[in-house]
Enzyme design. Structure first.
Site, PDB file in Angstrom:
ATOM      1  N   ARG A 223      76.944  23.474  33.397  1.00  0.00           N
ATOM      2  CA  ARG A 223      75.644  24.050  33.730  1.00  0.00           C
ATOM      3  C   ARG A 223      74.590  23.054  33.259  1.00  0.00           C
ATOM      4  O   ARG A 223      74.741  22.434  32.192  1.00  0.00           O
ATOM      5  CB  ARG A 223      75.437  25.390  33.015  1.00  0.00           C
ATOM      6  CG  ARG A 223      76.235  26.546  33.589  1.00  0.00           C
ATOM      7  CD  ARG A 223      75.745  26.979  34.975  1.00  0.00           C
ATOM      8  NE  ARG A 223      76.490  28.096  35.530  1.00  0.00           N
ATOM      9  CZ  ARG A 223      77.515  27.988  36.373  1.00  0.00           C
ATOM     10  NH1 ARG A 223      77.943  26.792  36.762  1.00  0.00           N
ATOM     11  NH2 ARG A 223      78.121  29.068  36.841  1.00  0.00           N
ATOM     12  N   GLU A 252      68.074  24.738  39.195  1.00  0.00           N
ATOM     13  CA  GLU A 252      68.558  24.501  40.567  1.00  0.00           C
ATOM     14  C   GLU A 252      67.843  25.410  41.565  1.00  0.00           C
ATOM     15  O   GLU A 252      67.545  26.552  41.230  1.00  0.00           O
ATOM     16  CB  GLU A 252      70.071  24.744  40.624  1.00  0.00           C
ATOM     17  CG  GLU A 252      70.828  23.789  39.749  1.00  0.00           C
ATOM     18  CD  GLU A 252      72.327  24.088  39.689  1.00  0.00           C
ATOM     19  OE1 GLU A 252      72.795  24.994  40.412  1.00  0.00           O
ATOM     20  OE2 GLU A 252      73.008  23.393  38.923  1.00  0.00           O
ATOM     21  N   HIS A 270      75.471  20.809  43.081  1.00  0.00           N
ATOM     22  CA  HIS A 270      76.326  21.904  42.586  1.00  0.00           C
ATOM     23  C   HIS A 270      77.434  22.247  43.594  1.00  0.00           C
ATOM     24  O   HIS A 270      77.479  23.357  44.132  1.00  0.00           O
ATOM     25  CB  HIS A 270      75.489  23.143  42.268  1.00  0.00           C
ATOM     26  CG  HIS A 270      76.191  24.086  41.323  1.00  0.00           C
ATOM     27  ND1 HIS A 270      75.535  24.867  40.418  1.00  0.00           N
ATOM     28  CD2 HIS A 270      77.518  24.369  41.160  1.00  0.00           C
ATOM     29  CE1 HIS A 270      76.396  25.598  39.733  1.00  0.00           C
ATOM     30  NE2 HIS A 270      77.623  25.309  40.179  1.00  0.00           N
TER      31      HIS A 270
HETATM   32  P1  NDP Z   1      86.810  28.439  30.057  1.00  0.00           P
HETATM   33  O1  NDP Z   1      86.229  29.663  29.476  1.00  0.00           O
HETATM   34  O2  NDP Z   1      88.254  28.393  30.395  1.00  0.00           O
HETATM   35  O3  NDP Z   1      86.521  27.195  29.087  1.00  0.00           O
HETATM   36  C1  NDP Z   1      85.317  27.027  28.405  1.00  0.00           C
HETATM   37  C2  NDP Z   1      85.545  26.103  27.208  1.00  0.00           C
HETATM   38  O4  NDP Z   1      84.284  25.889  26.570  1.00  0.00           O
HETATM   39  C3  NDP Z   1      86.503  26.642  26.179  1.00  0.00           C
HETATM   40  O5  NDP Z   1      87.421  25.632  25.860  1.00  0.00           O
HETATM   41  C4  NDP Z   1      85.633  26.969  24.964  1.00  0.00           C
HETATM   42  O6  NDP Z   1      86.361  26.652  23.790  1.00  0.00           O
HETATM   43  C5  NDP Z   1      84.455  26.032  25.158  1.00  0.00           C
HETATM   44  N1  NDP Z   1      83.220  26.578  24.594  1.00  0.00           N
HETATM   45  C6  NDP Z   1      82.736  27.830  24.756  1.00  0.00           C
HETATM   46  N2  NDP Z   1      81.601  27.977  24.066  1.00  0.00           N
HETATM   47  C7  NDP Z   1      81.381  26.786  23.439  1.00  0.00           C
HETATM   48  C8  NDP Z   1      80.369  26.316  22.557  1.00  0.00           C
HETATM   49  N3  NDP Z   1      79.357  27.114  22.161  1.00  0.00           N
HETATM   50  N4  NDP Z   1      80.444  25.035  22.115  1.00  0.00           N
HETATM   51  C9  NDP Z   1      81.458  24.254  22.494  1.00  0.00           C
HETATM   52  N5  NDP Z   1      82.457  24.646  23.323  1.00  0.00           N
HETATM   53  C10 NDP Z   1      82.407  25.902  23.789  1.00  0.00           C
HETATM   54  O7  NDP Z   1      85.919  28.120  31.346  1.00  0.00           O
HETATM   55  P2  NDP Z   1      86.290  27.253  32.634  1.00  0.00           P
HETATM   56  O8  NDP Z   1      86.964  26.001  32.199  1.00  0.00           O
HETATM   57  O9  NDP Z   1      86.945  28.099  33.646  1.00  0.00           O
HETATM   58  O10 NDP Z   1      84.799  26.918  33.162  1.00  0.00           O
HETATM   59  C11 NDP Z   1      83.901  26.186  32.340  1.00  0.00           C
HETATM   60  C12 NDP Z   1      82.499  26.218  32.912  1.00  0.00           C
HETATM   61  O11 NDP Z   1      82.424  25.379  34.055  1.00  0.00           O
HETATM   62  C13 NDP Z   1      82.027  27.580  33.424  1.00  0.00           C
HETATM   63  O12 NDP Z   1      81.469  28.366  32.373  1.00  0.00           O
HETATM   64  C14 NDP Z   1      81.012  27.246  34.481  1.00  0.00           C
HETATM   65  O13 NDP Z   1      79.690  27.334  33.988  1.00  0.00           O
HETATM   66  C15 NDP Z   1      81.320  25.793  34.851  1.00  0.00           C
HETATM   67  N6  NDP Z   1      81.706  25.690  36.266  1.00  0.00           N
HETATM   68  C16 NDP Z   1      80.980  24.879  37.120  1.00  0.00           C
HETATM   69  C17 NDP Z   1      81.341  24.761  38.447  1.00  0.00           C
HETATM   70  C18 NDP Z   1      80.600  23.863  39.373  1.00  0.00           C
HETATM   71  O14 NDP Z   1      80.552  24.150  40.564  1.00  0.00           O
HETATM   72  N7  NDP Z   1      80.052  22.760  38.912  1.00  0.00           N
HETATM   73  C19 NDP Z   1      82.437  25.549  39.011  1.00  0.00           C
HETATM   74  C20 NDP Z   1      83.168  26.308  38.029  1.00  0.00           C
HETATM   75  C21 NDP Z   1      82.793  26.385  36.720  1.00  0.00           C
HETATM   76  P3  NDP Z   1      86.089  27.418  22.408  1.00  0.00           P
HETATM   77  O15 NDP Z   1      86.170  28.882  22.723  1.00  0.00           O
HETATM   78  O16 NDP Z   1      87.144  26.909  21.483  1.00  0.00           O
HETATM   79  O17 NDP Z   1      84.717  26.994  21.972  1.00  0.00           O
END
Ligand code: NDP
Length: 310
Positions: A223, A252, A270
């Protein structure tokens, strides 16, 4: 409240009485008229907060089109007993492919080289030599579903992988950094794939970019809010980092002029999950969550804030 793909609206029309807020000229009036009847919502890029929830007293479920649901106040939904669902897994490989493509495009300047050829400049002289992936170390901010799929691909490219998140993961061989800044110091590629929202706002700022260094490459497919865009534009302009590949932006579809002005940035509108195959799968999962819920079988993919206990 906003347009969704025909696969979703047509399927929902078959299963339910569908009220199309996206077609309503006056959204306030639409909510006044039908809000009290609405039991389920299919949403994409819609802010679901207390103000909207107050107008939907019978709401049971919000099915979000997309895995990221930072526009939805899931905690507020949880307090009201409203389930939130998203579309995980079905888009993981698509977004990981795009992220790796964006990394290659950024480092080897693929869009810039394409423009060079089309402008007839190849007839004058070859394109200048570019940077490389060779010898680089990649830091992944957010080793979740997509982050792991990116890591899997980049291991095949022969690159060492590190990651930062709130917790160390026992089942991966990659180096863990409890501090994002320390990881940025140790890497020269930063792949951003953590969720948006207040907790991660601007966590990639001036200090992290400086730590990445003059060979540094930033790729953001998460994001736009995770990256301080003013600091990034300045870092690209003054050579604090080498280049950036961005699929997402804070406001966006507006993209800051200061980023568009950077020849070393590759900018995409995006499109991470935007293939026909994957968008259809996401749309189907939105429909499946709603039909499963209203058939009494619970949600298919509830988010962590609104877990479902059968
Ligand atoms: P997941 O929930 O599987 O993974 C998110 C990861 O981020 C986890 O490993 C988590 O680890 C980490 N995380 C969460 N909060 C924090 C924090 N405060 N600081 C550091 N790390 C953090 O999500 P996905 O992999 O399925 O998707 C990730 C993101 O990608 C989505 O939230 C979405 O916004 C974005 N996305 C963008 C797309 C695009 O079109 N460009 C399409 C799809 C997704 P931990 O809990 O250990 O912190």
């Amino acid at each position: 409240m906003r347009p969704m793909m025909p696969l979703v609206t047509e399927s929902l029309e078959r299963h339910f009485t569908l009220h199309r807020g996206d077609l309503a000229e006056d959204k306030e009036r639409f909510l006044d008229e039908v809000g009290h009847q609405i039991r389920g919502m299919a949403v994409s890029h819609v802010h679901v907060n207390d103000a909207l929830l107050d107008r939907l007293p019978k709401l049971e479920i919000v099915a979000n089109f997309g895995v990221g649901y930072d526009t939805i106040d899931a905690a507020a939904c949880g307090r009201r007993g409203v389930i939130v669902t998203n579309t995980p897994d079905v888009l993981t490989d698509e977004v990981a492919d795009l992220a790796v493509g964006l990394l290659l495009a950024t480092v080897r300047q693929i869009p810039q080289v394409d423009r060079y050829l089309r402008q007839g400049k190849w007839l004058e002289k070859p394109y200048p030599l570019t940077g490389t992936l060779r010898g680089r170390k990649v830091g992944i901010l957010g080793l979740g579903r997509i982050g792991r799929a990116i890591a899997h691909r980049l291991v095949a490219f022969g690159l060492p992988i590190a990651y930062h998140g709130r917790t160390k993961q026992a089942d991966v061989p990659y180096e863990y950094f409890p501090s994002l800044l320390e990881m940025a110091k140790a890497c020269d590629v930063l792949m951003v794939v953590a969720p948006g929202g207040p907790e991660t706002k601007n966590i990639v700022g001036r200090e992290v970019l400086e730590a990445l260094g003059p060979q540094g490459v930033l790729v953001n497919v998460a994001r736009g809010t995770l990256v301080d865009e003013d600091a990034l534009a300045a870092a690209l302009a003054d050579g604090t980092i080498q280049s950036a590949g961005l699929d997402v932006f804070a406001d966006e579809p507006k993209v800051p002029d200061a980023l568009i002005a950077q020849e070393h940035a590759v900018l995409l509108p995006h499109v991470g999950s935007a293939s026909i195959h994957t968008r259809n799968a996401m749309g189907q999962l939105v429909v499946d969550n709603l039909t499963s819920w209203f058939q009494g079988n619970g949600p298919v993919t509830p988010v962590a804030e609104t877990p479902w206990k059968a």
